[in-house]
Design an enzyme around this catalytic site. Structure first.
Site, PDB file in Angstrom:
ATOM      1  N   CYS A 137       0.785  -1.188   0.070  1.00  0.00           N
ATOM      2  CA  CYS A 137      -0.037   0.056   0.117  1.00  0.00           C
ATOM      3  C   CYS A 137       0.677   1.321  -0.188  1.00  0.00           C
ATOM      4  O   CYS A 137       1.956   1.194  -0.737  1.00  0.00           O
ATOM      5  CB  CYS A 137      -0.745  -0.021   1.184  1.00  0.00           C
ATOM      6  SG  CYS A 137      -2.331   1.162   1.064  1.00  0.00           S
ATOM      7  N   ASP A 206      -3.269   1.039  10.428  1.00  0.00           N
ATOM      8  CA  ASP A 206      -4.335   1.750  10.623  1.00  0.00           C
ATOM      9  C   ASP A 206      -4.737   1.748  12.164  1.00  0.00           C
ATOM     10  O   ASP A 206      -5.435   2.713  12.734  1.00  0.00           O
ATOM     11  CB  ASP A 206      -5.443   1.207   9.636  1.00  0.00           C
ATOM     12  CG  ASP A 206      -5.322   2.134   8.288  1.00  0.00           C
ATOM     13  OD1 ASP A 206      -4.504   1.528   7.358  1.00  0.00           O
ATOM     14  OD2 ASP A 206      -6.080   3.055   8.236  1.00  0.00           O
TER      15      ASP A 206
HETATM   16  O1  LIG Z   1      -3.458   1.180   4.920  1.00  0.00           O
HETATM   17  C1  LIG Z   1      -2.961   2.290   4.713  1.00  0.00           C
HETATM   18  C2  LIG Z   1      -3.525   3.248   3.879  1.00  0.00           C
HETATM   19  O2  LIG Z   1      -4.795   2.718   3.633  1.00  0.00           O
HETATM   20  P1  LIG Z   1      -5.901   3.795   2.817  1.00  0.00           P
HETATM   21  O3  LIG Z   1      -5.150   4.184   1.342  1.00  0.00           O
HETATM   22  O4  LIG Z   1      -7.075   3.111   2.509  1.00  0.00           O
HETATM   23  O5  LIG Z   1      -6.198   5.090   3.778  1.00  0.00           O
HETATM   24  C3  LIG Z   1      -1.656   2.562   5.221  1.00  0.00           C
HETATM   25  O6  LIG Z   1      -0.803   1.392   5.350  1.00  0.00           O
HETATM   26  C4  LIG Z   1      -1.646   2.890   6.823  1.00  0.00           C
HETATM   27  O7  LIG Z   1      -3.058   3.960   6.857  1.00  0.00           O
HETATM   28  C5  LIG Z   1      -0.806   3.725   7.314  1.00  0.00           C
HETATM   29  O8  LIG Z   1      -0.237   4.756   6.452  1.00  0.00           O
HETATM   30  P2  LIG Z   1       0.474   6.168   7.094  1.00  0.00           P
HETATM   31  O9  LIG Z   1       1.461   5.396   7.540  1.00  0.00           O
HETATM   32  O10 LIG Z   1       0.636   7.094   5.971  1.00  0.00           O
HETATM   33  O11 LIG Z   1      -0.379   6.815   8.446  1.00  0.00           O
END
Ligand SMILES: O=C(COP(=O)(O)O)[C@H](O)[C@H](O)COP(=O)(O)O
Length: 321
Positions: A137, A206
Site C-alpha cells: 500500500c 491503521d
Molecule cells: O493502509 C494504509 C492506507 O489505507 P488507505 O489508503 O485506505 O487510507 C496505510 O498502510 C496506513 O494507513 C498507514 O499509513 P500512514 O503510515 O501513511 O499513516
C-alpha cells in the site's frame, strides 16, 4: 446528494470542516496519519469560527463536529484518537476552551510531524546495507524508515505491491522513484513468489489492538504469512496514536467495506446477477507475525501494546465515542 453536502445547508459555518470530512471519506486525503492530521486541523479551524458564548453550547458544537470527522472512515483509529487529543479541554469559559483546543491541535500536528522523523531514525537501524525491503500500500510511516535508511547511504532496494483495488502502491513507487531508490512494482498475488528475494517486510498501520494485532491495508496479512513462512522479519511502523484504547474494553476494530465499483465496473457486474463483490479495505495480522512495532518512542514487540496505550494515550480514551 451525499450526507456531507446535505449538512452544508444546516451548518454553513462548518463548510471547511465538512469539505475535509468529504475529502477523507472519498480518500482524497488518505493514510491513517494524514487523516488524523487533517481532522485535527479541521477541528482547530472550526473552533475559531464557533460564535456561541455559552460553554455548554460550545462543547455541543465541538462534539457535533468531532463526530462528523470520526464517522468518515471507520478503521483508522488515528482518526478518533486525533480528534479526542484535539478536543479535550477543562475550561469553563468559551475563550479558554478555544485556546486549549488550538494548543492541542498545534501540539498534535507538531508531534505527528516529529514522529515520522523519529520513527524513520529508529526503524532505519533495522535496515542493513544491501537489504531488499517489501512494502504494501502507501504508508508514510513505512516510507519514512525506508527513505531514512537510504539517505544514510545504505544500498537498499524495494519491492512494492500494487495494492488493489485502489492501487496506492503507485503512490509509493512514485515517492521511492523521486528519492532515487531502486524499486520493483509487483501485483499483490506475486508476494509469496517474490518473498525469497526479500530481507525485511515493512508496513504501516491503521490500528493496533490491545493484543498487538495489526490492522492495515487488505493484503497485509498475506504478506505476513509469506514472510513468516520464509523466516523474514516483518516490521510495522506506527505512531503511538495508532494504538486503539477501546480494544481494552473488548471493542473490535471495524473493517471498512468499500464499494464494489472499486473492484469491477458496475455495468459488467449488473450483467452477472449471481455474482456479488466483497471489498474489505483492511485486514488483521495477528501479533505472532510481527517482529517489532516501530513507534516514535521506541521499537516494541507487539505484546507491549497495553503499555503504549496506558502511557501514551491514557485511560480516558477508552470512554471515547
Ligand atoms: O493502509 C494504509 C492506507 O489505507 P488507505 O489508503 O485506505 O487510507 C496505510 O498502510 C496506513 O494507513 C498507514 O499509513 P500512514 O503510515 O501513511 O499513516
Amino acid at each position: 446528494m451525499n450526507t456531507y453536502k446535505c449538512l452544508h445547508f444546516k451548518y454553513i459555518d462548518m463548510q471547511q470542516l465538512l469539505d475535509t470530512a468529504e475529502k477523507i471519506r472519498t480518500m482524497e486525503i488518505r493514510g491513517a496519519g494524514r487523516i488524523a492530521e487533517a481532522a485535527s486541523a479541521a477541528l482547530r479551524d472550526y473552533v475559531l469560527r464557533i460564535k456561541v458564548t455559552n460553554i455548554k453550547d460550545f462543547n455541543k458544537k465541538v462534539d457535533e463536529a468531532a463526530n462528523i470527522l470520526i464517522q468518515t472512515r471507520p478503521t483508522a483509529v488515528s482518526l478518533p484518537n486525533a480528534v479526542q487529543l484535539t478536543k479535550r479541554h477543562t475550561a469553563t469559559e468559551v475563550s479558554e476552551a478555544r485556546e486549549e483546543i488550538l494548543r492541542n491541535a498545534d501540539r498534535f500536528l507538531e508531534q505527528a510531524g516529529q514522529a515520522l522523523e523519529k520513527m524513520g531514525e529508529i526503524g532505519a537501524k533495522r535496515i542493513h546495507d544491501g537489504d531488499v525491503i517489501m512494502t504494501h500500500c502507501n504508508s508514510h510511516a513505512a516510507l519514512s524508515v525506508i527513505t531514512t535508511a537510504f539517505e544514510q547511504g545504505k544500498d537498499i532496494s524495494v519491492i512494492a505491491t500494487e495494492s488493489r483495488p485502489r492501487r496506492q502502491g503507485l503512490i509509493t513507487i512514485k515517492e521511492l522513484n523521486d528519492h532515487g531508490i531502486p524499486t520493483t512494482l509487483i501485483v499483490d498475488s506475486a508476494v509469496r513468489y517474490c518473498m525469497k528475494d526479500v530481507d525485511t517486510v515493512i508496513v504501516g498501520a491503521d490500528a493496533i489492538t490491545i493484543n498487538g494485532a495489526l490492522v492495515n491495508k487488505v493484503g497485509t496479512s498475506q504478506l505476513a504469512l509469506a514472510a513468516n513462512e520464509a523466516r523474514k522479519n516483518l516490521l510495522c511502523v506506527a505512531e503511538t496514536f495508532k494504538f486503539s484504547p477501546k480494544t481494552i474494553q473488548g471493542d473490535m476494530i471495524d473493517i471498512e467495506e468499500r464499494s464494489p465499483e472499486e473492484v469491477i465496473d458496475s455495468d459488467i457486474l449488473a450483467g452477472m446477477p449471481n455474482v456479488k463483490v466483497k471489498n474489505p479495505a483492511f485486514d488483521i495480522t495477528p501479533a505472532e507475525y510481527i517482529d517489532m512495532i516501530i513507534t516514535e518512542v521506541g521499537a516494541f514487540p507487539p505484546q507491549m501494546a497495553y503499555t503504549i496505550i496506558k502511557e501514551h494515550l491514557g485511560w480516558e480514551f477508552t470512554k471515547m465515542g
